[in-house]
Design an enzyme around this catalytic site. Structure first.
Site, PDB file in Angstrom:
ATOM      1  N   HIS A 285       0.821  -1.209   0.000  1.00 54.26           N
ATOM      2  CA  HIS A 285       0.000   0.000   0.000  1.00 54.26           C
ATOM      3  C   HIS A 285       0.859   1.265   0.000  1.00 54.26           C
ATOM      4  O   HIS A 285       0.555   2.232  -0.694  1.00 54.26           O
ATOM      5  CB  HIS A 285      -0.907  -0.029   1.232  1.00 54.26           C
ATOM      6  CG  HIS A 285      -1.895   1.090   1.292  1.00 54.26           C
ATOM      7  ND1 HIS A 285      -3.083   1.069   0.587  1.00 54.26           N
ATOM      8  CD2 HIS A 285      -1.881   2.265   1.955  1.00 54.26           C
ATOM      9  CE1 HIS A 285      -3.746   2.176   0.823  1.00 54.26           C
ATOM     10  NE2 HIS A 285      -3.049   2.924   1.646  1.00 54.26           N
TER      11      HIS A 285
ATOM     12  N   HIS B  24     -10.420   3.027  -0.651  1.00 58.50           N
ATOM     13  CA  HIS B  24     -10.565   2.544   0.711  1.00 58.50           C
ATOM     14  C   HIS B  24     -11.375   1.257   0.679  1.00 58.50           C
ATOM     15  O   HIS B  24     -12.348   1.085   1.396  1.00 58.50           O
ATOM     16  CB  HIS B  24     -11.208   3.606   1.610  1.00 58.50           C
ATOM     17  CG  HIS B  24     -10.339   3.980   2.770  1.00 58.50           C
ATOM     18  ND1 HIS B  24     -10.811   4.248   4.028  1.00 58.50           N
ATOM     19  CD2 HIS B  24      -8.987   4.096   2.853  1.00 58.50           C
ATOM     20  CE1 HIS B  24      -9.791   4.532   4.824  1.00 58.50           C
ATOM     21  NE2 HIS B  24      -8.685   4.451   4.146  1.00 58.50           N
TER      22      HIS B  24
END
Lengths: 227, 759
Positions: free
Chosen positions: B45, B91
């Protein structure tokens, strides 16, 4: 001298720049007044704009009424000065008991952002003095807690004293008696759920809010003489 | 996290090889804190380790690009001394586990990225993907994701002006929640994430630091879901929009008064990431004292403090002489502010617990809990992962649905039921159930709100406007990721052209499955190629993006889902652009060429379950020509209505325009093409126009001169939607089916208080 309007800013208020911009577009002067201030600096009218004052935590408007600026707003109202609460500002005015009743959650239990049609019901308020009674205005609403409610005696008084300022043509939120906006007995304090500043320019899809804001500026101009 | 015998580095998401690399660069075993920091910073990430090599392919430069990819947000010059900052993020994983908070904190994070550049955030857009609404959990995820965006976005005071909601079974356990934020800043007031000179101090602003969100980047976002996903719920952060609203106002005031050198959001990786990146970008070092970090909970360990992803926090770098002014300004907004570190000239990132004393200057401290070369945190491993076109791809592409559909629906078949079925599919149906829950008007910029082709915002103080669109069709990408990615760019660009805008920048959110699967890396590589090709052909620089891997559930990867967000500039916005609507007494024209391209179409795949085939042709030269032609027509207001032709094909495009304008039509189909293909094929680079009857001939002539195929389909009018030989349906029925599909699927039709008009 142009009419001066104090626009109150609580932490969490978010429509203050929109209201100030619309006031200035119409030739008025807008002063942002932070919630910790104790004076309105001689403004002829006060607007409590929309948003989420103090996060709307606890209950919409419940904390904002205790901010220092509210004492000045109450004084201004008691002296006959123009006070308008838009959306969250309406909720705050009811919590502060400057207007009767309360705003509860929309009937659909959802936030609603859309344009609705409202009918002007009276010209005897600072927000509708220049509007033609019966005229239908296209105004945006933007709220979760916008269903006006009050006890039957209060509703009788609102009706008898000509204090319903705006009514929805097609009630979007379950408001009692289709009420979109009301005034106090004298007509100098008004609360409404629709946002006139969001209907202040043809590019925004409606300029129907202009007549309401112009009414307020006229009242502010008159009010500043007394202040 | 459950107690296990697993070595610490693996629990933190690091491989054995990555641990060896850390030991080699430090020359010793790392401390637990150091390991935790590398675990976060080297996670997929934060480090983009699987995607970095491919991402270099994107074209990123243009004369108007002020900041390209790699910072808080990309920034472009929009004239009149103004700049626009844009970023897109995903998200997905938090939203799959805790939809309301996952979606809400996604909104909060992206807003901080944008105002960290000095820009006031003025718009959000939310491209969303869910499973199908016949599934109870999907309905729960859909309602709560939308509710989370509504609750947070409305309260924080940034309008949500557009987005998408697409439904496909491949997202059943892994919804995609992407969010784009745009802000405006005076060009000469841009703020960067830098630390400046040694001696500057680092001030942590905003919420106190708690145990929420620990491991969000490494545990959640960088691994797939298994049976234990519920156990990851504590890794999801909790948002507080009121804190964020005050943080926005306080930070914008700090910038206005020139009190900060640089600022960075605390997002993935928390304080470790923000403090180290800020100093590393200035080639400096940073000392942090965890004891000075305001905490929400007692007995937090240094590891927890340094990796917490508690929301609504920013790190500001300020000169020591401004400390008092900064603390006073924050106090006015009830924003916590604490000096937690200082910039050094060591090029090392060091963490202390209670030993840091500003008076010591840059003296080394023997009791550091972490002491690592600062650049090494941001220089994680880079993987050229194996990629391979799956063997099954050939057969998939060969399974063209058209022969079967042509057999079932020969010319002369009444296609009315097919049109109605398409309008009832949730991906095509009315989305106002979604966007009415979003404040989409705040700041008085919204000229065209959600529900149309592109959102149009006016740029106050100028005569210009912005057009924004996000698009991405995973079903095309599944069949051919390179063509699918081109089509995503083309559709977004076509949408902004329909608003009269020239595309100026693109941001992308690349949602993929597990990068350890060679087929996924092939999809990713092809996608980046296709997107780059389209951007090059249209002259659109990529100014930012986000990669989300590991979107999978129990081993099944999602369809490759690149989302393209395009920002277009409108030179003169003095009137509202023509709507995607028909009015009585108009003439309907279609631009572009229709072909029997049904592969991946809504009609073939969703209505008839035929999911194979090739996606439509994505010729870039044709597209560029069409976009410029449409843009000029719209800019001149030479048309009365305009609508991009996409999902569901020409028939759905016409029906949407009829519904929006409450006006029927009576049209003749294109010659030389089977009626069903003419109605439902999703050939690219097509746009429907409506004009006055007198103007139609002139538009056709101009189209011919511009090299754009154009056809006069016939007149509008009446209360029926008629295409001769294809369909004939009443406008009331069409409207009802389109409008009620999503509320009905959720059991939430508003009944008596549902308005009949449009917004």
């Amino acid at each position: 001298m142009s009419a001066r309007v104090a626009v109150v800013v609580f932490p969490g208020t978010n429509c203050e720049l929109d209201v100030a911009g619309a006031v200035e577009q119409l030739g008025g002067t807008a002063d942002l007044v932070f919630h910790t201030e104790t004076s309105l600096h001689g403004a002829g009218a006060v607007v409590i704009p929309g948003g989420f004052a103090h996060g709307d935590y606890l209950r919409t408007g419940a904390l904002a009424r205790f901010s220092p600026v509210m004492a000045a707003v109450e004084q201004h109202a008691a002296a006959g000065g123009a006070v308008v609460g838009i959306c969250n500002g309406f909720q705050i005015l009811t919590e502060a008991a400057l207007l009767p009743g309360a705003l509860q959650k929309n009937a659909g239990l959802k936030f609603l952002c859309r344009t609705v049609e409202c009918r002007v019901e009276t010209a005897r308020s600072v927000l509708s003095g220049r509007a033609e009674v019966g005229r239908v205005l296209r105004l945006p609403i933007n709220h979760f807690e916008g269903a006006y409610t009050c006890d039957p005696a209060t509703l009788d008084r609102l009706q008898a004293e000509d204090r319903v300022v705006l009514r929805y043509l097609d009630n979007p939120n379950g408001s009692l008696d289709d009420i979109a906006g009301i005034s106090n007995t004298a007509g100098n304090v008004v609360g409404l759920m629709p946002h006139p500043e969001r209907a202040s320019h043809a590019l925004l899809g409606s300029a129907d809010g202009v007549v309401l804001l112009e009414s307020l500026l006229a009242a502010a101009g008159a009010g500043s003489v007394a202040a | 996290m459950p107690v296990s015998t697993e070595p610490l580095h693996r629990a933190l998401g690091l491989t054995d090889e990555e641990l060896a690399a850390i030991v080699a660069l430090l020359g010793r075993d790392p401390s637990d804190l150091e390991l935790a920091m590398y675990g976060v910073m080297w996670s997929e990430h934060c480090s983009y380790k699987s995607s970095k090599l491919d991402l270099r392919r994107f074209p990123t430069e243009a004369p108007w690009v002020l900041v390209g990819p790699g910072e808080g947000a990309g920034v472009l010059d929009v004239g009149d001394g103004l700049a626009v900052a844009v970023r897109i993020e995903s998200h997905n994983h938090p939203s799959a586990i805790e939809p309301a908070q996952g979606a809400a904190t996604g909104v909060g994070g992206i807003i901080r990225d944008v105002f960290s550049m000095g820009a006031r955030p003025i718009a959000l857009m939310d491209p969303l993907r869910f499973g199908t609404l016949d599934d109870a959990r999907t309905r729960y995820l859909f309602e709560h994701v939308v509710g989370g965006i509504s609750a947070y976005g409305n309260s924080v005071g940034v309008p949500t002006v557009g987005g998408e909601a697409v439904f496909d079974d491949c997202y059943r356990e892994n919804p995609l929640v992407n969010v784009l934020c745009l802000g405006v800043v005076a060009r000469d007031r841009l703020v960067r994430a830098v630390a400046g000179a040694p001696g500057n101090v680092a001030v942590l602003l905003g919420a106190s630091t708690g145990r929420d969100g620990i491991g969000g980047a490494s545990v959640l976002a960088s691994a797939g879901f298994g049976a234990d996903s519920e156990g990851k719920r504590p890794s999801v952060q909790v948002g507080d929009p009121f804190e964020e609203k005050r943080l926005i106002e306080a930070c914008l005031e700090l910038f206005e008064h020139g009190l900060v050198v640089g600022v960075q959001d605390l997002g993935a990786g928390g304080l470790s990431c923000a403090a180290s990146e800020t100093a590393a970008s200035s080639d400096a070092g940073m000392d942090v004292d965890v004891a000075r970090v305001p905490r929400r909970e007692a007995q937090m360990t240094p590891v927890e403090v340094m990796t917490s992803e508690s929301q609504e926090r920013m790190l500001a770098i300020i000169e020591p002489r401004h400390v008092d002014a900064v603390l006073a300004l924050c106090d006015r907004w009830d924003i916590r502010a604490a000096v937690v570190g200082h910039v050094t000239d060591t090029r090392r990132f060091r963490v202390f617990d209670g030993l840091f004393d500003p008076a010591r200057g840059t003296e080394p401290d023997p009791a550091a809990l972490a002491d690592v070369p600062i650049a090494s945190l941001g220089e994680g491993p880079v993987y050229a992962r194996p990629r391979e076109r799956p063997w099954s791809q050939e057969a998939l592409v060969a399974a063209d649905p058209w022969p079967e559909l042509a057999r079932q629906f020969p010319d002369g078949t009444d296609l009315s039921p097919e049109l109605l079925a398409l309008l009832a599919t949730p991906s095509i149906a009315d989305k106002s159930w979604v966007w009415r829950q979003y404040d989409h008007q705040l700041f008085l910029n919204t000229v065209v709100g959600p529900g149309g082709d592109a959102t149009v915002l006016r740029l106050q103080g100028t005569t210009r406007g912005l057009a924004l669109a996000t698009d991405g069709k995973a079903r095309f990408c599944r069949l051919d990721p390179r063509t699918g990615a081109r089509l995503a760019v083309l559709e977004a660009a076509r949408n902004v052209a329909c608003a009269g805008a020239t595309p100026r920048a693109l941001v992308n959110c690349l949602n993929f499955g597990n990068p350890e699967h060679p087929a996924v890396m092939w999809q990713f590589h092809e996608t980046v190629e296709g997107m780059s090709e389209a951007c090059e052909a249209l002259g659109i620089p990529v100014i930012g993006g986000n990669v989300s891997f590991y979107n999978e559930s129990r081993g099944a990867d999602i369809d490759p889902t690149p989302v393209a967000g395009i920002i277009g500039l409108i030179e003169h916005l003095d009137t509202v652009p023509p709507p995607a609507a028909l009015g009585p007494g108009q003439q309907v024209l279609v631009l572009g060429e229709s072909r029997p391209e049904l592969g991946g179409s809504e009609w073939a795949a969703v209505v008839h379950g035929l999911t194979g085939g090739a996606p439509p042709d994505a010729d870039l030269v044709t597209a560029a020509r069409l976009h410029e032609f449409v843009r000029s027509l719209v800019a001149e207001r030479a048309v009365l209505g305009v609508h991009d032709c996409a999902d569901g094909g020409l028939a759905v495009t016409l029906a949407e325009m009829a519904i929006a304008g409450e006006c029927g039509f009576s049209l003749t189909p294109a010659p030389g093409l089977a009626a069903a293909a003419g109605c439902f094929a999703e050939s690219a680079s097509r746009v429907v126009l409506s004009t006055t009857p007198d103007a139609a001939a002139a538009v056709l002539r101009r189209a011919e001169a511009a090299g754009v195929p154009a056809l006069d389909l016939g007149p509008t009018g009446g209360d029926r939607l008629v295409v001769t030989g294809a369909f004939d349906v009443g406008i009331a029925e069409v409207t009802r089916i389109w409008r009620d599909a999503i509320p009905d699927a959720l059991g939430q039709r508003e009944g008596g208080i549902r308005p009949s008009g449009r917004v």
